[in-house]
Write a protein that holds these residues in place. Sequence first.
Motif: not given
Length: 660
Positions: A564-578
Amino acid sequence: MDIETIPGVGEKTADALSALDDPERALQAGDVAALARAPGVSDGRAARIARAAIRQRHDDPGGFAATPRASEIYGEALDLVTDRTVTAYAEHRLETFYPSGVRSRVEEAREFARAAMAREPDPQIRGALAGVEPLEAAADVRVRDRCLATTDAETYARAQEAVPELSVEIVDDARGLADLARGYSTVVALDEAFAGVDVEGDVRVEPTALDDPASVVPERTLAFFSQNRTRLRAAAEVHRVSDLDPPCDLDTLEDALSRLDDDGRVAGDDHLDSLQTAVDDLDAAVSMAESVANDRLRAAIEERDVTIEGADLLSLVEQGAGVDSLLQRELESEYAEAVTAAREHLVDALGVDDYADIAKQTFPDQPTFPVERDESVVTRLREELTAARDRRATRLKRELAADLAALRDDVDALVEAALELDVELAIARFARDFDCTMPELAGEGFSIESGRSPLLDVPFDEVDPVDYEVSGVALLTGVNSGGKTSVLDLVALSVTLAHMGLPVPAERARFEHVEALHYHAKTQGTLDAGAFESTLREFGALVEDIRTGDAGRVLVLVDELESITEPGASAKIMAGILEAFDEREANAVFVTHLAREIRESARADLAVDGIEAAGLVDGELEVDRSPVKGQLARSTPELIVEKLADERDGFYVELLEKFE
């Protein structure tokens, strides 16, 4: 049951359903065929109504398939089963099976499916089912040889409503009945006051006739059975070749059906056939009999030419000069013989000995030439034959209708059982075609052993089996084209089937009973700002519902959210969701190529599963499709670098170290 309280059923549809004989039973049983008989209700609409009634009965709010991809999986699961039906009824009936978050509904469906799985699909049964369809109401029937008569206006109105197939007449007295009897083969008087009245013609006094309209108009029953004869015979054959216990004697049913023709008339009665033939052939038979008499008489006259001036006599006769006296004096015996031959021919041609006396009167004893019929006698003969035909037909109709009416409820059950068998056999075929088992609904998370997805675009027997178990939150990693999405599809399909109450394509399987499946498919390309915000809001709402408990127990499957977006931002977003999912002990599987980055960003200790590739062989990946617990799978680029490093030292070895 208040029909209007069913979700999606308005006043108009409720009125249509109320016209059914037993709408509550149809709704309780999910009888799509019965519901579709309601005016204006299609098969598809009937299936939706039945599904809504089931949800109401189980207090099921719906919404198990909580995302578009989850809904697609449900549609694909349903297609796998409905593709194995024979009848349209079974296809629509299976639409009442849906994934439910309510345990009572799932258990109800599981009970049905368990019994269905015990069925043995048989090609002979499948062939017999091809002719089975839900029974149809008979087309409108109009009977013109019979009428009802009454002196009472209220009875008149009731009769018109109860027996629309017949004319209803108001009469004042017995004279009125007599007038009707001259115009109808049968008159049924509805008033007790007419009992004992002597009226010429077929007049019956039946004060209770409106309590049993089928006895007055047997054509109603006969039309129904005639219209559905093919379907009934097919349903009977299904019972013969299967282990179904028929609700009636099949030979008795077949015998009754054999006595019907395609138009709902009684067939197979020789005397009725003779009367019908006599009515149809009367004019032709009379004309032929005339020809027989005139040919004989002409021959006799020509023979007399030898002794009576030859052709002179014939000329005089043909001119009508003194014909009666001439024939009576010279050809009396020849005329009598000609008329006798005509009478015998007519009686023989009509084939109804009971009316021989009237038939013989068609040709008079008084000599004439040419011999001519007595039209008044022909008219009388036609009326007598027609009345006799109609009386016999009515009697036979009533007798056959009585026999068939006794089978009416049984044939409904006969056809319903055959149609329901198709539903069961579709489930049985599905279970056998995909090596399915009935899953256990217990515990937390899910466990699948030797599961194979029938959704893959390869023959099912070529699909690699997969073992996978998750309880809590897991990151699923693996090489490109290694089967991560296929595993996610298998999990989604299996959990959907399990919550439909159906078997799943695995040797063994266990699923926690959840209230919703959230399956987010892979996004194609990076989202723009608006779409990205919308996606975040969607996950934010889900996280909040999980935190507050409003979502209940859910299973979340996500395929490469990082796109959905840049890899660095995606990793942080998914970490928060998980992290949020982990805090609430929710079950979730995220397919990702950013497992390292996500784990580094997350405060929680997230499980990582990997679909591991053994390496590259002739440029093709060798993959074990079952995820390995605690394994961060290597990517395809890493495998290629490793292959090059094995072949030569230097740069590739140094490059490989970057992956460590």
